[in-house]
Design a protein around this motif. Sequence first.
Motif, PDB file in Angstrom:
ATOM      1  N   ARG A  94       0.842  -1.195   0.000  1.00 36.21           N
ATOM      2  CA  ARG A  94       0.000   0.000   0.000  1.00 36.21           C
ATOM      3  C   ARG A  94       0.879   1.248   0.000  1.00 36.21           C
ATOM      4  O   ARG A  94       1.650   1.460   0.942  1.00 36.21           O
ATOM      5  CB  ARG A  94      -0.924   0.012   1.224  1.00 36.21           C
ATOM      6  CG  ARG A  94      -1.954  -1.112   1.221  1.00 36.21           C
ATOM      7  CD  ARG A  94      -2.708  -1.157   2.545  1.00 36.21           C
ATOM      8  NE  ARG A  94      -3.718  -2.190   2.537  1.00 36.21           N
ATOM      9  CZ  ARG A  94      -3.501  -3.474   2.802  1.00 36.21           C
ATOM     10  NH1 ARG A  94      -2.254  -3.880   3.072  1.00 36.21           N
ATOM     11  NH2 ARG A  94      -4.477  -4.349   2.778  1.00 36.21           N
ATOM     12  N   PRO A  95       0.795   2.078  -1.030  1.00 33.82           N
ATOM     13  CA  PRO A  95       1.577   3.320  -1.046  1.00 33.82           C
ATOM     14  C   PRO A  95       1.137   4.259   0.068  1.00 33.82           C
ATOM     15  O   PRO A  95      -0.072   4.463   0.276  1.00 33.82           O
ATOM     16  CB  PRO A  95       1.293   3.907  -2.425  1.00 33.82           C
ATOM     17  CG  PRO A  95       0.057   3.231  -2.901  1.00 33.82           C
ATOM     18  CD  PRO A  95       0.005   1.885  -2.257  1.00 33.82           C
ATOM     19  N   THR A  96       2.096   4.817   0.804  1.00 33.73           N
ATOM     20  CA  THR A  96       1.780   5.643   1.967  1.00 33.73           C
ATOM     21  C   THR A  96       2.426   7.021   1.934  1.00 33.73           C
ATOM     22  O   THR A  96       1.897   7.957   2.532  1.00 33.73           O
ATOM     23  CB  THR A  96       2.219   4.944   3.263  1.00 33.73           C
ATOM     24  OG1 THR A  96       3.615   4.627   3.166  1.00 33.73           O
ATOM     25  CG2 THR A  96       1.432   3.652   3.474  1.00 33.73           C
ATOM     26  N   LYS A  97       3.577   7.192   1.283  1.00 35.63           N
ATOM     27  CA  LYS A  97       4.290   8.474   1.333  1.00 35.63           C
ATOM     28  C   LYS A  97       5.026   8.687   0.021  1.00 35.63           C
ATOM     29  O   LYS A  97       5.543   7.740  -0.565  1.00 35.63           O
ATOM     30  CB  LYS A  97       5.296   8.469   2.494  1.00 35.63           C
ATOM     31  CG  LYS A  97       5.995   9.803   2.714  1.00 35.63           C
ATOM     32  CD  LYS A  97       5.035  10.856   3.259  1.00 35.63           C
ATOM     33  CE  LYS A  97       5.767  12.115   3.732  1.00 35.63           C
ATOM     34  NZ  LYS A  97       6.344  12.870   2.614  1.00 35.63           N
ATOM     35  N   ILE A  98       5.076   9.935  -0.415  1.00 34.39           N
ATOM     36  CA  ILE A  98       5.691  10.267  -1.702  1.00 34.39           C
ATOM     37  C   ILE A  98       6.825  11.253  -1.482  1.00 34.39           C
ATOM     38  O   ILE A  98       6.674  12.243  -0.752  1.00 34.39           O
ATOM     39  CB  ILE A  98       4.640  10.862  -2.662  1.00 34.39           C
ATOM     40  CG1 ILE A  98       3.668   9.760  -3.110  1.00 34.39           C
ATOM     41  CG2 ILE A  98       5.292  11.526  -3.857  1.00 34.39           C
ATOM     42  CD1 ILE A  98       2.553  10.247  -3.989  1.00 34.39           C
ATOM     43  N   GLU A  99       7.947  10.976  -2.106  1.00 29.82           N
ATOM     44  CA  GLU A  99       9.093  11.880  -2.101  1.00 29.82           C
ATOM     45  C   GLU A  99       9.638  11.962  -3.521  1.00 29.82           C
ATOM     46  O   GLU A  99       9.271  11.170  -4.391  1.00 29.82           O
ATOM     47  CB  GLU A  99      10.188  11.391  -1.146  1.00 29.82           C
ATOM     48  CG  GLU A  99       9.766  11.354   0.317  1.00 29.82           C
ATOM     49  CD  GLU A  99       9.465  12.717   0.906  1.00 29.82           C
ATOM     50  OE1 GLU A  99       9.820  13.730   0.266  1.00 29.82           O
ATOM     51  OE2 GLU A  99       8.865  12.784   1.990  1.00 29.82           O
ATOM     52  N   GLY A 100      10.539  12.910  -3.759  1.00 23.83           N
ATOM     53  CA  GLY A 100      11.135  13.054  -5.073  1.00 23.83           C
ATOM     54  C   GLY A 100      12.196  12.007  -5.333  1.00 23.83           C
ATOM     55  O   GLY A 100      12.821  11.480  -4.410  1.00 23.83           O
ATOM     56  N   ASN A 101      12.390  11.708  -6.593  1.00 23.47           N
ATOM     57  CA  ASN A 101      13.429  10.761  -6.996  1.00 23.47           C
ATOM     58  C   ASN A 101      14.734  11.540  -7.209  1.00 23.47           C
ATOM     59  O   ASN A 101      14.814  12.382  -8.105  1.00 23.47           O
ATOM     60  CB  ASN A 101      13.012  10.061  -8.294  1.00 23.47           C
ATOM     61  CG  ASN A 101      13.966   8.947  -8.690  1.00 23.47           C
ATOM     62  OD1 ASN A 101      15.096   8.882  -8.207  1.00 23.47           O
ATOM     63  ND2 ASN A 101      13.523   8.065  -9.567  1.00 23.47           N
ATOM     64  N   PRO A 102      15.753  11.288  -6.400  1.00 24.11           N
ATOM     65  CA  PRO A 102      16.994  12.076  -6.526  1.00 24.11           C
ATOM     66  C   PRO A 102      17.710  11.879  -7.855  1.00 24.11           C
ATOM     67  O   PRO A 102      18.572  12.673  -8.206  1.00 24.11           O
ATOM     68  CB  PRO A 102      17.845  11.579  -5.351  1.00 24.11           C
ATOM     69  CG  PRO A 102      17.275  10.255  -4.980  1.00 24.11           C
ATOM     70  CD  PRO A 102      15.821  10.312  -5.301  1.00 24.11           C
ATOM     71  N   GLU A 103      17.365  10.827  -8.608  1.00 21.06           N
ATOM     72  CA  GLU A 103      18.028  10.572  -9.884  1.00 21.06           C
ATOM     73  C   GLU A 103      17.203  11.053 -11.081  1.00 21.06           C
ATOM     74  O   GLU A 103      17.607  10.840 -12.221  1.00 21.06           O
ATOM     75  CB  GLU A 103      18.335   9.076 -10.025  1.00 21.06           C
ATOM     76  CG  GLU A 103      19.289   8.562  -8.947  1.00 21.06           C
ATOM     77  CD  GLU A 103      19.666   7.114  -9.154  1.00 21.06           C
ATOM     78  OE1 GLU A 103      19.354   6.576 -10.240  1.00 21.06           O
ATOM     79  OE2 GLU A 103      20.264   6.520  -8.253  1.00 21.06           O
ATOM     80  N   HIS A 104      16.069  11.675 -10.823  1.00 22.37           N
ATOM     81  CA  HIS A 104      15.231  12.157 -11.928  1.00 22.37           C
ATOM     82  C   HIS A 104      15.503  13.633 -12.148  1.00 22.37           C
ATOM     83  O   HIS A 104      15.487  14.432 -11.203  1.00 22.37           O
ATOM     84  CB  HIS A 104      13.748  11.937 -11.616  1.00 22.37           C
ATOM     85  CG  HIS A 104      12.858  12.084 -12.798  1.00 22.37           C
ATOM     86  ND1 HIS A 104      12.466  13.308 -13.282  1.00 22.37           N
ATOM     87  CD2 HIS A 104      12.297  11.156 -13.625  1.00 22.37           C
ATOM     88  CE1 HIS A 104      11.683  13.140 -14.344  1.00 22.37           C
ATOM     89  NE2 HIS A 104      11.569  11.850 -14.562  1.00 22.37           N
ATOM     90  N   PRO A 105      15.755  14.066 -13.388  1.00 21.42           N
ATOM     91  CA  PRO A 105      16.141  15.463 -13.627  1.00 21.42           C
ATOM     92  C   PRO A 105      15.065  16.480 -13.306  1.00 21.42           C
ATOM     93  O   PRO A 105      15.374  17.662 -13.090  1.00 21.42           O
ATOM     94  CB  PRO A 105      16.483  15.478 -15.120  1.00 21.42           C
ATOM     95  CG  PRO A 105      15.759  14.305 -15.702  1.00 21.42           C
ATOM     96  CD  PRO A 105      15.759  13.268 -14.629  1.00 21.42           C
ATOM     97  N   ALA A 106      13.802  16.072 -13.254  1.00 22.83           N
ATOM     98  CA  ALA A 106      12.740  17.034 -12.990  1.00 22.83           C
ATOM     99  C   ALA A 106      12.511  17.263 -11.510  1.00 22.83           C
ATOM    100  O   ALA A 106      11.803  18.210 -11.135  1.00 22.83           O
ATOM    101  CB  ALA A 106      11.433  16.567 -13.632  1.00 22.83           C
ATOM    102  N   SER A 107      13.085  16.437 -10.643  1.00 23.48           N
ATOM    103  CA  SER A 107      12.830  16.598  -9.215  1.00 23.48           C
ATOM    104  C   SER A 107      14.102  16.644  -8.370  1.00 23.48           C
ATOM    105  O   SER A 107      14.174  17.386  -7.401  1.00 23.48           O
ATOM    106  CB  SER A 107      11.936  15.466  -8.707  1.00 23.48           C
ATOM    107  OG  SER A 107      12.554  14.207  -8.897  1.00 23.48           O
TER     108      SER A 107
END
Length: 521
Positions: free
Chosen positions: A125-138
């Motif tokens: 079950r997804p519970t928390k969202i954070e940015g992906n440090p390897e994605h250029p947009a975030s």
Amino acid sequence: MSARNIELDLASIRERLTASRGKEYWRSLEELAEAEGFQEFLHREFPRQASEWNDPVGRRKFLKLMGASLGLAGLSACSRQPPEHIVPYVRQPEDLTLGKSLFFATAMPLGGFATGLLVESHEGRPTKIEGNPEHPASLGATDPFAQASVLTLYDPDRAQTVTNIGDIHSWSSFLGAIRAPLAAQRALKGAGLRILTETVTSPTLSDQLRALLADVPAARWHQYEPVNRDRVLAGARLAFGTPVNTIYHFDKADVIVSLDADFLTCGPATVRYTRDFFRRRRLEGSNAAMSRLYVVESTPSNTAAKADHRFSLSPGELEGVARALAARLGMQTAGPAAESMRQSPHDNWIAALARDLQGHRGSSIVIAGDFQPPIVHALSHAMNQALGNIGKTVVYTDPVEADPADQLESLGDCVHDMNAGKVDLLVIVGGNPVYTAPADFNFAAAMSKVGLRVHLSLYYDETSELCHWHIPEAHYLESWSDARAYDGTVSIIQPLIAPLYHGKTAHELLAALTDQPERSS
């Protein structure tokens, strides 16, 4: 007998008090006097028939009835919930430890553009969202929309069933009902078919749309979002003759001039731009000087709150400022707005702006807001060119959108065709145009002239209510897809959980319009 009607013998009360030793407590004078009938009053003081609870037979019967009532009430409440089957793992997944979270890389599309995310999951079950440090947009950061999107996943007000004119149906029923209208459209090469989507950057979805249009070439694909980038693309066409995508490197800029651009809050690149901007504002490592931010705007914004210098103007004056600033940078500009600025009190700080920009050639940025007229965007491009910023702090790429059309014009064409009776089948993929379309389009009245209307959306909204078929949309945390980020990076969207309400994706709805209706995302 009421306790208030009990007659008190004060003499006997005084006598009892004189003979008492130590501390004694009474709830009332009636209890102290031990008046006749007081004990009977206490016996009946509490809920009716409470005294009968001492009777084992009566008490048992009472508990039976109450237990049955509570049980029936609980059963009726459960009947309104979707069935849930909770069973222990027969074979626990190898990479799952109960109580320990897992993280999955995915992306969230917003306005068509993707932001890379890492989503925390507990026991599936997804519970928390954070940015992906390897994605250029975030680069590991997120915005409020991404943080709140996990709440949308569990929102009980989401659309949960396929409906046809308010009646609940199945997905199979929809596939069967749409077969005959699709066959009729294929015979006409899709002359009466219109597809209305939001902004599309997904390579897969755009490929599906193009394949469908190749099969029925007379059909039309329209795009519309209430908050779109029409003026940005129009400004690029004015400057270059073709739409382009502009990428700004705020971490390389010493001086930034914002012409009503709230780049720290709005736009597909806001998360990345915020990180780049504040990286340049920190005095650490080799960074010996902060960048300088000038904001020219008519309405206070979050970006202006971080500005070193803010200049407040009326909306009608901003074009004149852009022309006057371009003239100060040595460009030939025309128009009464620029002339009036040269003779206004604003000319002093416009001259100061121009001197600072000229002193930082190749390390400055002039950026126009998304809702400024195309001419202001074209002037911004020209000023960046004159300052030598192209290829350094400003980079141009091909458009990120699959079809960079003027969305307001596209929606107008769709409304015109509906009013003319040319549309027999309208498929709306996402959005709520009945609510968000400009009032003078009267979209609801035009749509009522279409023979068959289908709407895919997360919620049953104003557009759904006026459509024949409503299909519940799968949340991005429940579906496979892809989308492009602000710089064109293709990002995979992977599900973390099976669709809670058997929702369908845009890919599955478009597949239903082809000869492979059961293809999954």
